[in-house]
Write an enzyme that holds these catalytic residues in place. Structure first.
Site, PDB file in Angstrom:
ATOM      1  N   ILE A 191       1.493 -12.547 -18.259  1.00  0.00           N
ATOM      2  CA  ILE A 191       0.673 -11.526 -18.903  1.00  0.00           C
ATOM      3  C   ILE A 191       1.588 -10.817 -19.794  1.00  0.00           C
ATOM      4  O   ILE A 191       1.209 -10.158 -20.479  1.00  0.00           O
ATOM      5  CB  ILE A 191      -0.206 -10.760 -18.036  1.00  0.00           C
ATOM      6  CG1 ILE A 191       0.414  -9.966 -17.214  1.00  0.00           C
ATOM      7  CG2 ILE A 191      -1.244 -11.822 -17.495  1.00  0.00           C
ATOM      8  CD1 ILE A 191      -0.586  -8.874 -16.478  1.00  0.00           C
ATOM      9  N   ASP A 192       2.696 -10.655 -19.511  1.00  0.00           N
ATOM     10  CA  ASP A 192       3.700  -9.650 -20.165  1.00  0.00           C
ATOM     11  C   ASP A 192       4.033 -10.106 -21.352  1.00  0.00           C
ATOM     12  O   ASP A 192       4.756  -9.440 -22.136  1.00  0.00           O
ATOM     13  CB  ASP A 192       5.037  -9.496 -19.226  1.00  0.00           C
ATOM     14  CG  ASP A 192       4.926  -8.657 -17.915  1.00  0.00           C
ATOM     15  OD1 ASP A 192       3.657  -8.143 -17.899  1.00  0.00           O
ATOM     16  OD2 ASP A 192       5.682  -8.719 -17.005  1.00  0.00           O
ATOM     17  N   GLU A 208       3.293   0.671 -17.611  1.00  0.00           N
ATOM     18  CA  GLU A 208       3.731   0.989 -16.191  1.00  0.00           C
ATOM     19  C   GLU A 208       5.396   1.424 -16.418  1.00  0.00           C
ATOM     20  O   GLU A 208       5.775   1.869 -15.542  1.00  0.00           O
ATOM     21  CB  GLU A 208       3.426   0.146 -15.284  1.00  0.00           C
ATOM     22  CG  GLU A 208       3.983  -1.514 -15.267  1.00  0.00           C
ATOM     23  CD  GLU A 208       3.536  -2.399 -14.208  1.00  0.00           C
ATOM     24  OE1 GLU A 208       3.112  -1.810 -13.229  1.00  0.00           O
ATOM     25  OE2 GLU A 208       3.537  -3.347 -14.596  1.00  0.00           O
ATOM     26  N   ARG A 251     -12.448  14.690 -22.016  1.00  0.00           N
ATOM     27  CA  ARG A 251     -11.229  14.379 -21.233  1.00  0.00           C
ATOM     28  C   ARG A 251     -10.134  13.665 -21.940  1.00  0.00           C
ATOM     29  O   ARG A 251     -10.392  12.953 -22.619  1.00  0.00           O
ATOM     30  CB  ARG A 251     -11.649  13.521 -19.791  1.00  0.00           C
ATOM     31  CG  ARG A 251     -12.300  14.313 -18.724  1.00  0.00           C
ATOM     32  CD  ARG A 251     -12.643  13.625 -17.660  1.00  0.00           C
ATOM     33  NE  ARG A 251     -13.454  14.481 -16.500  1.00  0.00           N
ATOM     34  CZ  ARG A 251     -14.061  13.967 -15.711  1.00  0.00           C
ATOM     35  NH1 ARG A 251     -14.180  12.877 -15.543  1.00  0.00           N
ATOM     36  NH2 ARG A 251     -14.617  14.821 -14.612  1.00  0.00           N
ATOM     37  N   GLY A 259       3.198  -4.005 -17.252  1.00  0.00           N
ATOM     38  CA  GLY A 259       4.238  -4.224 -17.866  1.00  0.00           C
ATOM     39  C   GLY A 259       5.263  -3.371 -17.627  1.00  0.00           C
ATOM     40  O   GLY A 259       5.216  -2.442 -18.188  1.00  0.00           O
ATOM     41  N   GLN A 294      -6.146  -6.989 -14.298  1.00  0.00           N
ATOM     42  CA  GLN A 294      -5.621  -7.592 -15.557  1.00  0.00           C
ATOM     43  C   GLN A 294      -5.281  -9.110 -15.410  1.00  0.00           C
ATOM     44  O   GLN A 294      -4.848  -9.678 -16.388  1.00  0.00           O
ATOM     45  CB  GLN A 294      -4.432  -6.630 -16.106  1.00  0.00           C
ATOM     46  CG  GLN A 294      -4.962  -5.198 -16.592  1.00  0.00           C
ATOM     47  CD  GLN A 294      -3.889  -4.394 -16.732  1.00  0.00           C
ATOM     48  OE1 GLN A 294      -3.293  -4.082 -17.823  1.00  0.00           O
ATOM     49  NE2 GLN A 294      -3.170  -3.751 -15.519  1.00  0.00           N
ATOM     50  N   ARG A 295      -4.881  -9.535 -14.176  1.00  0.00           N
ATOM     51  CA  ARG A 295      -4.673 -10.901 -13.961  1.00  0.00           C
ATOM     52  C   ARG A 295      -5.367 -11.507 -13.339  1.00  0.00           C
ATOM     53  O   ARG A 295      -5.237 -12.947 -13.088  1.00  0.00           O
ATOM     54  CB  ARG A 295      -3.001 -10.750 -13.021  1.00  0.00           C
ATOM     55  CG  ARG A 295      -1.935 -10.156 -13.764  1.00  0.00           C
ATOM     56  CD  ARG A 295      -0.864 -10.660 -13.056  1.00  0.00           C
ATOM     57  NE  ARG A 295      -0.771 -11.071 -11.706  1.00  0.00           N
ATOM     58  CZ  ARG A 295       0.137 -10.511 -10.934  1.00  0.00           C
ATOM     59  NH1 ARG A 295       1.134  -9.717 -11.199  1.00  0.00           N
ATOM     60  NH2 ARG A 295       0.300 -11.054  -9.602  1.00  0.00           N
TER      61      ARG A 295
HETATM   62  O1  F6P Z   1       4.927 -10.022 -14.346  1.00  0.00           O
HETATM   63  C1  F6P Z   1       3.618  -9.942 -14.621  1.00  0.00           C
HETATM   64  C2  F6P Z   1       3.196  -8.502 -13.645  1.00  0.00           C
HETATM   65  O2  F6P Z   1       2.092  -8.666 -13.617  1.00  0.00           O
HETATM   66  C3  F6P Z   1       3.711  -7.285 -14.322  1.00  0.00           C
HETATM   67  O3  F6P Z   1       3.193  -6.913 -15.414  1.00  0.00           O
HETATM   68  C4  F6P Z   1       3.722  -6.258 -13.338  1.00  0.00           C
HETATM   69  O4  F6P Z   1       4.777  -5.330 -13.375  1.00  0.00           O
HETATM   70  C5  F6P Z   1       4.155  -7.270 -12.167  1.00  0.00           C
HETATM   71  O5  F6P Z   1       3.634  -8.543 -12.397  1.00  0.00           O
HETATM   72  C6  F6P Z   1       3.295  -6.902 -10.697  1.00  0.00           C
HETATM   73  O6  F6P Z   1       3.819  -7.627  -9.717  1.00  0.00           O
HETATM   74  P1  F6P Z   1       3.194  -7.852  -8.436  1.00  0.00           P
HETATM   75  O7  F6P Z   1       1.861  -8.792  -8.627  1.00  0.00           O
HETATM   76  O8  F6P Z   1       4.259  -8.672  -7.624  1.00  0.00           O
HETATM   77  O9  F6P Z   1       2.519  -6.587  -7.850  1.00  0.00           O
END
Ligand code: F6P
Length: 354
Positions: free
Chosen positions: A134-135, A230, A170, A178, A280-281
């Site tokens: 997703i990055d 992030e 607000r 990311g 998001q995933r």
């Molecule tokens: O690499 C994809 C990602 O979703 C990043 O955007 C995020 O920082 C990281 O994985 C989070 O990792 P995990 O699923 O191990 O918490």
């Protein structure tokens, strides 16, 4: 032809659609084809855990989120570390590749996965990578599968924040995934009409962010939406080591929390932090990602048919192609700070905190 497939690193929508594309291509176009699914990414290859996949396993999974094979994170730096018996994970993976009787191995994953794939390839295994994340930060491809679905989800989050932010007057700070690359924040920020977008690639001035919020308030807009990657950091933090940064942020463990406190005090506004996180995933891939994943999967099948290994699938200028694993491993595709999308954002008044 015996083919092994594994999915490694953080999951994302589109993994199953790629698996389906590979399976359907191979069963339709390669004689005497056998496919095995390796469990939990490189973890399964290290343990020697796999199962035969039948034609029917590749049906009905186009729209399914996550990965039917399971996944895990296996840090690249540990791959060559030897245990007390002088056995490394790399050695175990090579042994199991042979034991499984593989003619080739397909690795679906992000930057870390590709580094290990390049290592296995250099050690004599026949490897083909597929760019998942997703990055959207894999070098040499214009797009990775999973990215556009995540953009759609993050955009919907920002859309929904607009109404509640406006109702309450607000400032809403939404933390988008990311750590190193800000593509997801940039795209969802633009698509969702964020007022301020903060990316890891552009260290920001917190004063300028607070000013941008005040400016909106002065022009009669009582609410603001701030899309924060992030991995975003202030200019001051960008000169610090990770540990120092954490100390500076104190109780606020993330940049979004820290900035929320800063902006509410400095601009005298009520602020809230929203973290969509792994949502998001999650879930089904978008139509775009289903098409992309099908194209990537079937292209990987064609590479297998041609016995063309040591490469990873890529999309370059609208054409599905490949790059050498050795060329792309260890590189990251970050957001260029002068890219068209940022220029467009700035031209319509979006602040990037610089
Ligand atoms: O690499 C994809 C990602 O979703 C990043 O955007 C995020 O920082 C990281 O994985 C989070 O990792 P995990 O699923 O191990 O918490």
């Amino acid at each position: 032809m015996k083919i092994g497939i594994l999915t490694s690193g953080g999951d994302c929508p589109g993994l199953n659609a790629v698996i389906r594309g590979i399976g359907k291509y191979c069963f339709n176009n390669i004689k005497n084809c056998e496919i095995v699914g390796i469990a939990d990414g490189y973890g399964g290859l290290i343990r020697g855990e796999c199962h035969e996949m039948k034609k029917s396993d590749f049906s009905g999974i186009l729209t399914l989120g996550g990965t039917i094979l399971g996944t895990s994170r296996q840090p690249f730096k540990l791959m060559t570390v030897e245990d007390e018996n002088n056995v490394s994970r790399l050695k175990l993976m090579k042994q199991n590749y042979k034991k499984m009787g593989l003619d080739c191995l397909l690795t679906l994953g992000g930057a870390g996965t590709h580094k290990t794939a390049a290592l296995l390839s250099a050690e004599g295994c026949n490897v083909i990578g597929l760019p998942k994340t997703i990055d959207n930060d894999i070098w040499g491809t214009d797009v990775t599968f999973g990215f556009h679905t995540a953009v759609d989800i993050a955009t919907e989050c920002i859309d929904r924040l607009h109404t509640t932010a406006a109702s309450h007057g607000r400032t809403m700070l939404v933390e988008i995934m990311g750590n190193k690359a800000g593509w997801l924040t940039l795209y969802s920020g633009l698509a969702g009409g964020a007022d301020i977008i903060l990316l890891p690639e552009i260290p920001f001035s917190p004063e300028k962010v607070a000013k941008a919020v005040e400016k909106r308030a002065d022009s009669g807009k009582a609410f603001s939406i701030v899309a924060v990657a992030e991995g975003a950091m202030t200019i001051e933090e960008s000169k610090m080591k990770k540990k120092e940064r954490a100390e500076k942020r104190g109780d606020a463990t993330t940049i979004t929390q820290w900035l929320s406190k800063y902006v509410s005090e400095k601009a005298n506004v009520e602020a809230r932090v929203v973290v969509p996180g792994h949502i998001q995933r999650g879930g089904s891939p978008s139509a775009y990602d289903r098409v992309l994943s099908t194209e990537f999967g079937s292209f990987a099948g064609k590479l297998i048919k041609d016995e063309h290994y040591g490469v990873t699938v890529a999309m370059v200028k609208g054409k599905v192609t490949y790059n050498a694993l050795s060329e792309i491993a260890g590189k990251a595709k970050l957001v260029p700070t002068d890219c068209q999308e940022i220029k467009t954002g700035e031209s319509i008044g979006i602040s990037f905190g610089r």
